[in-house]
Enzyme design. Structure first.
Site, PDB file in Angstrom:
ATOM      1  N   LYS A   1       8.318  -3.698  -8.103  1.00 39.37           N
ATOM      2  CA  LYS A   1       7.083  -4.141  -7.443  1.00 39.37           C
ATOM      3  C   LYS A   1       6.910  -5.659  -7.596  1.00 39.37           C
ATOM      4  O   LYS A   1       7.042  -6.188  -8.698  1.00 39.37           O
ATOM      5  CB  LYS A   1       5.862  -3.399  -8.017  1.00 39.37           C
ATOM      6  CG  LYS A   1       4.579  -3.719  -7.274  1.00 39.37           C
ATOM      7  CD  LYS A   1       3.498  -2.683  -7.543  1.00 39.37           C
ATOM      8  CE  LYS A   1       2.202  -3.011  -6.816  1.00 39.37           C
ATOM      9  NZ  LYS A   1       2.327  -3.037  -5.360  1.00 39.37           N
TER      10      LYS A   1
ATOM     11  N   HIS B   1       3.426   0.142 -12.680  1.00 37.41           N
ATOM     12  CA  HIS B   1       4.286   0.454 -11.528  1.00 37.41           C
ATOM     13  C   HIS B   1       5.758   0.217 -11.872  1.00 37.41           C
ATOM     14  O   HIS B   1       6.085  -0.413 -12.879  1.00 37.41           O
ATOM     15  CB  HIS B   1       3.911  -0.434 -10.332  1.00 37.41           C
ATOM     16  CG  HIS B   1       2.664   0.014  -9.630  1.00 37.41           C
ATOM     17  ND1 HIS B   1       1.403  -0.348 -10.061  1.00 37.41           N
ATOM     18  CD2 HIS B   1       2.482   0.793  -8.532  1.00 37.41           C
ATOM     19  CE1 HIS B   1       0.499   0.188  -9.253  1.00 37.41           C
ATOM     20  NE2 HIS B   1       1.121   0.897  -8.326  1.00 37.41           N
TER      21      HIS B   1
HETATM   22  N1  LIG Z   1      -0.967   1.573   0.455  1.00 39.05           N
HETATM   23  C1  LIG Z   1      -0.217   2.419  -0.265  1.00 39.05           C
HETATM   24  O1  LIG Z   1      -0.566   3.607  -0.466  1.00 39.05           O
HETATM   25  C2  LIG Z   1       1.084   1.940  -0.794  1.00 39.05           C
HETATM   26  C3  LIG Z   1       1.450   0.643  -0.591  1.00 39.05           C
HETATM   27  N2  LIG Z   1       2.676   0.206  -0.989  1.00 39.05           N
HETATM   28  C4  LIG Z   1       3.015  -1.162  -0.624  1.00 39.05           C
HETATM   29  O2  LIG Z   1       3.980  -1.106   0.426  1.00 39.05           O
HETATM   30  C5  LIG Z   1       4.821  -2.253   0.357  1.00 39.05           C
HETATM   31  C6  LIG Z   1       6.278  -1.815   0.379  1.00 39.05           C
HETATM   32  O3  LIG Z   1       6.559  -1.091  -0.785  1.00 39.05           O
HETATM   33  P1  LIG Z   1       8.041  -0.516  -1.077  1.00 39.05           P
HETATM   34  O4  LIG Z   1       8.465   0.335   0.036  1.00 39.05           O
HETATM   35  O5  LIG Z   1       8.017   0.002  -2.451  1.00 39.05           O
HETATM   36  O6  LIG Z   1       8.858  -1.885  -1.057  1.00 39.05           O
HETATM   37  P2  LIG Z   1      10.405  -2.122  -0.696  1.00 39.05           P
HETATM   38  O7  LIG Z   1      10.746  -3.471  -1.243  1.00 39.05           O
HETATM   39  O8  LIG Z   1      11.216  -0.964  -1.080  1.00 39.05           O
HETATM   40  O9  LIG Z   1      10.409  -2.204   0.895  1.00 39.05           O
HETATM   41  C7  LIG Z   1       9.925  -3.313   1.607  1.00 39.05           C
HETATM   42  C8  LIG Z   1      10.475  -3.234   3.002  1.00 39.05           C
HETATM   43  O10 LIG Z   1      10.005  -4.349   3.768  1.00 39.05           O
HETATM   44  C9  LIG Z   1      11.093  -4.833   4.531  1.00 39.05           C
HETATM   45  N3  LIG Z   1      10.849  -6.222   4.915  1.00 39.05           N
HETATM   46  C10 LIG Z   1      11.103  -7.364   4.232  1.00 39.05           C
HETATM   47  N4  LIG Z   1      10.727  -8.429   4.964  1.00 39.05           N
HETATM   48  C11 LIG Z   1      10.235  -7.913   6.129  1.00 39.05           C
HETATM   49  C12 LIG Z   1       9.677  -8.501   7.306  1.00 39.05           C
HETATM   50  N5  LIG Z   1       9.549  -9.840   7.434  1.00 39.05           N
HETATM   51  N6  LIG Z   1       9.279  -7.689   8.307  1.00 39.05           N
HETATM   52  C13 LIG Z   1       9.381  -6.349   8.201  1.00 39.05           C
HETATM   53  N7  LIG Z   1       9.912  -5.727   7.112  1.00 39.05           N
HETATM   54  C14 LIG Z   1      10.315  -6.524   6.091  1.00 39.05           C
HETATM   55  C15 LIG Z   1      12.307  -4.648   3.646  1.00 39.05           C
HETATM   56  O11 LIG Z   1      13.504  -4.521   4.365  1.00 39.05           O
HETATM   57  P3  LIG Z   1      14.446  -5.751   4.783  1.00 39.05           P
HETATM   58  O12 LIG Z   1      14.709  -6.543   3.544  1.00 39.05           O
HETATM   59  O13 LIG Z   1      15.601  -5.041   5.343  1.00 39.05           O
HETATM   60  O14 LIG Z   1      13.673  -6.510   5.812  1.00 39.05           O
HETATM   61  C16 LIG Z   1      11.992  -3.265   3.095  1.00 39.05           C
HETATM   62  O15 LIG Z   1      12.377  -2.286   4.015  1.00 39.05           O
HETATM   63  C17 LIG Z   1       4.376  -3.026  -0.876  1.00 39.05           C
HETATM   64  O16 LIG Z   1       3.466  -4.037  -0.484  1.00 39.05           O
HETATM   65  C18 LIG Z   1       3.651  -1.967  -1.720  1.00 39.05           C
HETATM   66  O17 LIG Z   1       2.714  -2.493  -2.596  1.00 39.05           O
HETATM   67  C19 LIG Z   1       3.553   1.018  -1.614  1.00 39.05           C
HETATM   68  C20 LIG Z   1       3.227   2.313  -1.878  1.00 39.05           C
HETATM   69  C21 LIG Z   1       1.956   2.883  -1.490  1.00 39.05           C
HETATM   70  O1  LIG Z   2       4.170  -0.824  -4.769  1.00 31.68           O
HETATM   71  C1  LIG Z   2       3.876   0.372  -5.005  1.00 31.68           C
HETATM   72  O2  LIG Z   2       4.719   1.207  -5.359  1.00 31.68           O
HETATM   73  C2  LIG Z   2       2.485   0.776  -4.822  1.00 31.68           C
HETATM   74  N1  LIG Z   2       1.667  -0.079  -4.306  1.00 31.68           N
HETATM   75  C3  LIG Z   2       0.300   0.123  -3.999  1.00 31.68           C
HETATM   76  C4  LIG Z   2      -0.557  -0.865  -4.751  1.00 31.68           C
HETATM   77  O3  LIG Z   2      -0.173  -2.052  -4.844  1.00 31.68           O
HETATM   78  O4  LIG Z   2      -1.639  -0.500  -5.207  1.00 31.68           O
HETATM   79  C5  LIG Z   2      -0.135   1.551  -4.115  1.00 31.68           C
HETATM   80  C6  LIG Z   2       0.580   2.372  -5.146  1.00 31.68           C
HETATM   81  O5  LIG Z   2       0.001   2.157  -6.392  1.00 31.68           O
HETATM   82  C7  LIG Z   2       2.079   2.161  -5.155  1.00 31.68           C
END
Ligand SMILES: NC(=O)C1=CN([C@@H]2O[C@H](COP(=O)(O)OP(=O)(O)OC[C@H]3O[C@@H](n4cnc5c(N)ncnc54)[C@H](OP(=O)(O)O)[C@@H]3O)[C@@H](O)[C@H]2O)C=CC1
Ligand SMILES: O=C(O)C1=N[C@H](C(=O)O)C[C@H](O)C1
Length: 249
Positions: A147, A143
């Site tokens: 991450k 990734h």
């Molecule tokens: N299930 C799936 O298909 C996928 C899952 N993911 C998962 O999604 C999550 C986010 O990924 P990604 O967008 O890359 O990460 P980012 O770090 O880009 O975004 C995380 C977000 O969470 C916010 N955040 C932080 N603390 C809080 C809080 N207490 N309450 C609400 N929001 C909060 C941050 O904003 P701020 O700091 O302004 O609060 C930011 O907007 C990860 O756990 C990742 O593994 C990612 C891709 C696909």
């Molecule tokens: O953090 C990501 O980017 C992603 N997170 C998910 C995971 O932890 O499996 C899904 C995807 O692989 C992207």
């Protein structure tokens, strides 16, 4: 149109969900940083989520944030009676328990990966591990360098699928004198650049190697899957749902 609130709206996935929302409307987002709006979507602190869910008449929450933030918003969903799609990964046992508790009050769909390809990969892996009973197994994921959780949620889900078929003990990376035991599975996490998400299971034995792998090429694939799940979830009974339920529908 389905009225969606996005938790983690200022993040990479938050932006991808806003971009992918065509048959639904993102009406509000939650994040802790001091931001008024993202792409015209008003941003509210998660502590105020319950009031915002009422004010913006939200049908469903789509969450890609951090575990603590997801749990805060799940409690707001329970308070207001709004379904929730959870994409955040990296929950500990207590966090998973709290999500399960929330699912007794509202419909809650959790997936570590919202791509359809990963659903199929998991089914193929189940069949391969069942058939190739004594082959060595090694699991790899790669990734982007931002991450924070490792191994990925998807890799952990794949491990669960494997463990349903075979009693394997995960070994997270190897170092030094580390001879391989028959019942172990090596699990490796790589972090580099902006790689969206790659997962591979290698099965090796009997003078052959089978490799089953998936590569996401754009965050849009996860965003589209989560929005499909959100539309599917609205109007369902309280309970725990998975993305496979949506893909099979
Ligand atoms: N299930 C799936 O298909 C996928 C899952 N993911 C998962 O999604 C999550 C986010 O990924 P990604 O967008 O890359 O990460 P980012 O770090 O880009 O975004 C995380 C977000 O969470 C916010 N955040 C932080 N603390 C809080 C809080 N207490 N309450 C609400 N929001 C909060 C941050 O904003 P701020 O700091 O302004 O609060 C930011 O907007 C990860 O756990 C990742 O593994 C990612 C891709 C696909
Ligand atoms: O953090 C990501 O980017 C992603 N997170 C998910 C995971 O932890 O499996 C899904 C995807 O692989 C992207």
């Amino acid at each position: 149109m389905t009225r969606v609130a996005v938790n983690g709206v200022t993040g990479q996935m938050g932006g991808a969900v806003i971009e992918a929302a065509i048959d639904s409307e993102v009406v509000v987002g939650f994040a802790t940083s001091d931001t008024d709006a993202v792409d015209g979507v008003p941003v509210v602190h998660p502590a105020e989520a319950a009031a915002a869910l009422r004010e913006y008449d939200v049908d469903v929450v789509v969450d890609f944030a951090v575990p603590e933030g997801a749990l805060t918003v799940a409690e707001a969903c329970v308070e207001v009676g709004v379904p929730m799609v959870v994409g955040t990964t990296g929950f500990d046992e207590d966090g998973m328990g709290r999500l399960k508790d929330a699912s007794e009050e509202v419909p809650l769909l959790k997936a570590t990966n919202f791509s359809q390809g990963i659903q199929v990969l998991q089914r193929l892996i189940s069949e391969a591990v069942e058939t190739l009973k004594d082959y060595d197994l090694e699991l790899m994921e790669t990734h982007h360098n931002r991450k924070v959780d490792a191994p990925s949620g998807t890799a952990s889900s794949i491990l669960d699928v494997i463990q349903e078929e075979r009693d394997v003990e995960p070994v997270y990376g190897r170092e030094g004198h580390a001879p391989r035991e028959d019942d172990e599975i090596g699990v490796f996490a790589r972090r580099a650049g902006d790689i969206r998400g790659e997962h591979e299971l290698v099965l090796a034995g009997n003078d052959e190697v089978l490799s089953l792998s998936h590569r996401a090429e754009d965050r849009g694939v996860f965003a589209a899957g989560a929005l499909d799940a959100a539309a599917w979830l609205v109007g369902r009974d309280a309970g725990w749902y998975e993305f496979g339920d949506v893909v099979d529908a």
